[in-house]
Design an enzyme around this catalytic site. Structure first.
Site, PDB file in Angstrom:
ATOM      1  N   ASP A   1       0.807  -1.227   0.019  1.00  0.00           N
ATOM      2  CA  ASP A   1      -0.082   0.000  -0.198  1.00  0.00           C
ATOM      3  C   ASP A   1       0.845   1.093   0.207  1.00  0.00           C
ATOM      4  OD1 ASP A   1      -1.936   1.911   0.593  1.00  0.00           O
ATOM      5  OD2 ASP A   1      -2.948   0.619   1.785  1.00  0.00           O
TER       6      ASP A   1
ATOM      7  N   HIS B   1      -3.308  -0.603  -2.270  1.00  0.00           N
ATOM      8  CA  HIS B   1      -4.337   0.234  -1.924  1.00  0.00           C
ATOM      9  C   HIS B   1      -5.443  -0.058  -2.894  1.00  0.00           C
ATOM     10  CE1 HIS B   1      -6.068   3.385   0.940  1.00  0.00           C
ATOM     11  NE2 HIS B   1      -6.631   3.710  -0.354  1.00  0.00           N
TER      12      HIS B   1
END
Length: 231
Positions: free
Chosen positions: A169, A200
């Protein structure tokens, strides 16, 4: 369908997308939006929960800025608009509105019915805040941003929490992930799952961010979690 929910501070009312199951609901799920508003992906998540037997509700949390925002993260201009809305958004007011949505969902259930909360991105952060500040019965957060800054609230978690962490992420870097594990691994109510190499937004319902295998695994874990704690 869309229903209206009164804000607890008396400032007005806001819309919430509602998906209802066939027959009596086994419980309710409040779905917390990303920075893109209650867009088709969030509405589909509600529809999917309804297909599993839950009443599902997605409140329009940006209504104080502009009601009805629904943006496409794959369109660069709309992605930038979403960042702008996020920067203006009052998260504390958002939690108040989520709490109002929880009450609205609970009111549609038989006596004793339970309400869970699931959030994504910004909603993943708000889900953690919901777990510490409201009476939700169970909470799930997908790739929540800035949870390391909320660990001082973990003592207030009274009901089960499940957090999905995207290993790659770019908003939640490895050092932040390490802080989340250090702060929460020993919490009796919190379970963390890591998804190595995933970025993400990997569980988005549609668009370029979705990573199919990881999304299915996370969603299966979420469904099992709610089946255990909500009904």
């Amino acid at each position: 369908m869309t229903i209206q929910i009164d804000a607890s501070d008396g400032s007005g009312s806001f819309g919430a997308y509602l998906a209802e199951p066939e027959g009596a609901p086994r419980g309710a799920i409040v779905v917390i939006q990303e920075i893109f508003g209650v867009n088709p992906g969030i509405r589909k998540k509600c529809d999917d929960w309804a297909a599993k037997g839950y009443l599902a509700l997605a409140p329009d949390l940006f209504w104080r800025l502009e009601p009805g925002i629904a943006l496409d993260p794959d369109v660069p201009e709309e992605f930038q608009q979403a960042l702008g809305w996020m920067n203006q958004f009052d998260q504390n007011k958002g939690i108040e509105d989520i709490e109002s949505a929880i009450r609205a969902a609970r009111a549609k259930l038989p006596a004793g019915g339970k309400v869970g909360v699931v959030g994504y991105c910004l909603g993943g952060r708000l889900a953690f805040m919901t777990a510490t500040r409201t009476d939700t019965n169970a909470t799930v957060g997908y790739y929540g941003v800035g949870i390391d800054n909320l660990l001082g609230e973990k003592h207030a978690i009274a009901h089960p929490v499940l957090l999905h962490i995207a290993g790659a992420d770019h908003f939640v870097t490895p050092d932040i992930q390490a802080k989340m594990h250090a702060g929460l691994d020993d919490h009796p109510k919190v379970t963390l799952h890591d998804y190595p190499g995933e970025d993400h937004g990997f569980a988005a319902e549609m668009g370029k961010r979705r990573s199919e295998a990881a999304a299915q695994l996370a969603d299966e874990r979420t469904a099992a979690f709610f089946a255990e704690h909500i009904g």
